[in-house]
Design an enzyme around this catalytic site. Structure first.
Site: not given
Ligand code: NAD
Ligand code: GLY
Length: 374
Positions: A123, A145, A187, A229, A239, A244, A248, A251, A255, A269
């Site tokens: 929890r 998030k 971003e 941010k 949001e 917030r 996007n 996006h 998307h 992404h």
């Molecule tokens: P990811 O986590 O898949 O990382 C991209 C690739 O890079 C992976 O293969 C990973 O293993 C590799 N990698 C990571 N760090 C590394 C390093 N230092 N050296 C070498 N390789 C490395 O992708 P991402 O772009 O970091 O994140 C995408 C995700 O984030 C999506 O699921 C998206 O929905 C989410 N997201 C969330 C928010 C939020 O506010 N929570 C915002 C934007 C995106």
């Molecule tokens: N990445 C969008 C948010 O954090 O609200």
């Protein structure tokens, strides 16, 4: 180089983002005072584990903290429901208690997954973010998030759950593939386009140096992004207003492009967000809101650093048959569409973004047709 600190002010859930070199090796000393017990479980992925896993465990051990590690496959598949279930059972196998802290070591996938695991495990246990992609350092690790994907769409199950600390070690970006770095840069630039024209100008001048590895400029770009941010999240954590939602920008278009390309390696992404921001500015021009020169600057800078700004360049040699009606159908399926009404972040100029739910579909269709033809 000094470590920069960006506070995220959320009353009882406030925390700091530390940005700078060498932070993984200092993770134990930097987090010790925040831990409820001297026990952490690190969640990481199969790519990041061999690069930084042992160093992080050693850093905790030097501070007298016992660290176990759980490794998940790299990539979006680790945010599937079944993978989340498997992770929860693996975590429970380690016999955590309510004072155990989870540590997310990886990109946005690991961060979103670990954050939601922390929100759900027993929890709710504390968690720390150690983001290792540029995208995670400037966006996903900040703001709470967390979540996983379902066949109905991405991030549809999750929680707002804030970390106790974010450690953005700028050294780890040296091993990140250039394409991932560029995706994260979209971003970074986004924050300038939303409400900070001075930062956008800085990006135009310094973006290439950030991508080439200039340590001082990289740190500055991450710090400015986190400041933006943090300010937005502090004012609209869940949001509930349109503030917030400005995060996007790009996006709704992005998307649709990701949905069409299967949320896979064909279009990352951040790349989709970059293309989407160009389209959002072009749409703003088309409906008479934005000076054409501002949209041209957006396209020029993002294109110059190497982001895909033309639909025809997506997918390499396997050029896609994009279709405006299909893209609009994807937009309707986006979680940002309220009661089927499309939501866009449009702009009156660089740094002047706003939320619009009143976009004329004829203009949207025409914009998509011209983007497909370009
Ligand atoms: P990811 O986590 O898949 O990382 C991209 C690739 O890079 C992976 O293969 C990973 O293993 C590799 N990698 C990571 N760090 C590394 C390093 N230092 N050296 C070498 N390789 C490395 O992708 P991402 O772009 O970091 O994140 C995408 C995700 O984030 C999506 O699921 C998206 O929905 C989410 N997201 C969330 C928010 C939020 O506010 N929570 C915002 C934007 C995106
Ligand atoms: N990445 C969008 C948010 O954090 O609200």
């Amino acid at each position: 180089m000094t470590v920069r600190t960006v506070p995220v002010n959320l009353a009882g859930r406030s925390y700091d983002i530390l940005i700078g070199p060498g932070l993984i090796d200092r993770a134990g000393e930097l987090s010790a005072g925040l831990l409820a017990s001297r026990r952490v479980i690190i969640v990481t992925d199969e790519t990041v584990a061999p690069l930084y896993g042992a160093r992080l465990v050693a850093a905790f051990e030097r501070a007298g903290i016992v660290a176990a590690t759980v490794t998940v496959p790299a990539g979006e598949s680790s945010k599937e429901f079944a993978a989340f279930g498997a992770l929860m059972n693996t975590l429970l196998d380690r016999r955590p208690d309510r004072k155990t802290t989870l540590v997310a070591l990886g990109g946005g996938v690991v961060g979103d997954l670990t954050g939601f695991a922390a929100a759900s495990l027993l929890r709710g246990v504390d968690f720390i973010q150690i983001p290792t992609t540029l995208l995670a350092q400037v966006d996903s690790s900040v703001g709470g998030k967390t979540g996983i994907n379902t066949p109905h769409g991405k991030n549809l199950i999750g929680a707002f759950y804030q970390p106790r600390l974010v450690l953005a070690d700028t050294d780890v970006l040296d091993t990140l593939p250039r394409r991932e770095l560029l995706a994260g840069y979209a971003e970074v630039a986004k924050y300038g386009l939303i409400d900070d024209p001075t930062f956008w100008e800085w990006c135009e001048t310094n973006g290439s140096a950030v991508l080439a590895g200039d340590a001082v400029k990289r740190t500055y770009a991450i710090e400015q992004s986190c400041l933006s941010k943090a300010r937005i999240v502090a004012a609209d954590e869940r949001e509930t207003t349109d503030l917030r939602a400005l995060l996007n920008l790009g996006h709704t278009f992005g998307h649709a492009l990701e949905a069409e390309t299967g949320f896979g390696p064909e279009l990352l992404h951040g790349e989709a967000v970059g293309s989407g921001m160009v389209m959002a500015f072009d749409l703003s021009v088309r409906i008479g809101l934005c000076p054409p020169a501002d949209a041209a600057r957006v396209r020029r800078h993002l294109g110059e650093v190497g982001l895909p700004v033309r639909l025809r360049t997506i997918g390499g040699d396997n050029r896609r048959n994009w279709d405006a009606a299909r893209l609009i159908a994807h937009m309707r399926g986006d979680k940002k569409a309220e009661a089927g009404k499309l939501t866009f972040i449009l702009a009156r100029g660089i740094g002047r973004a706003f939320v619009s739910r009143e976009v004329d579909e004829t203009a949207l269709h025409a914009l998509l047709d011209s983007a497909i033809a370009a």
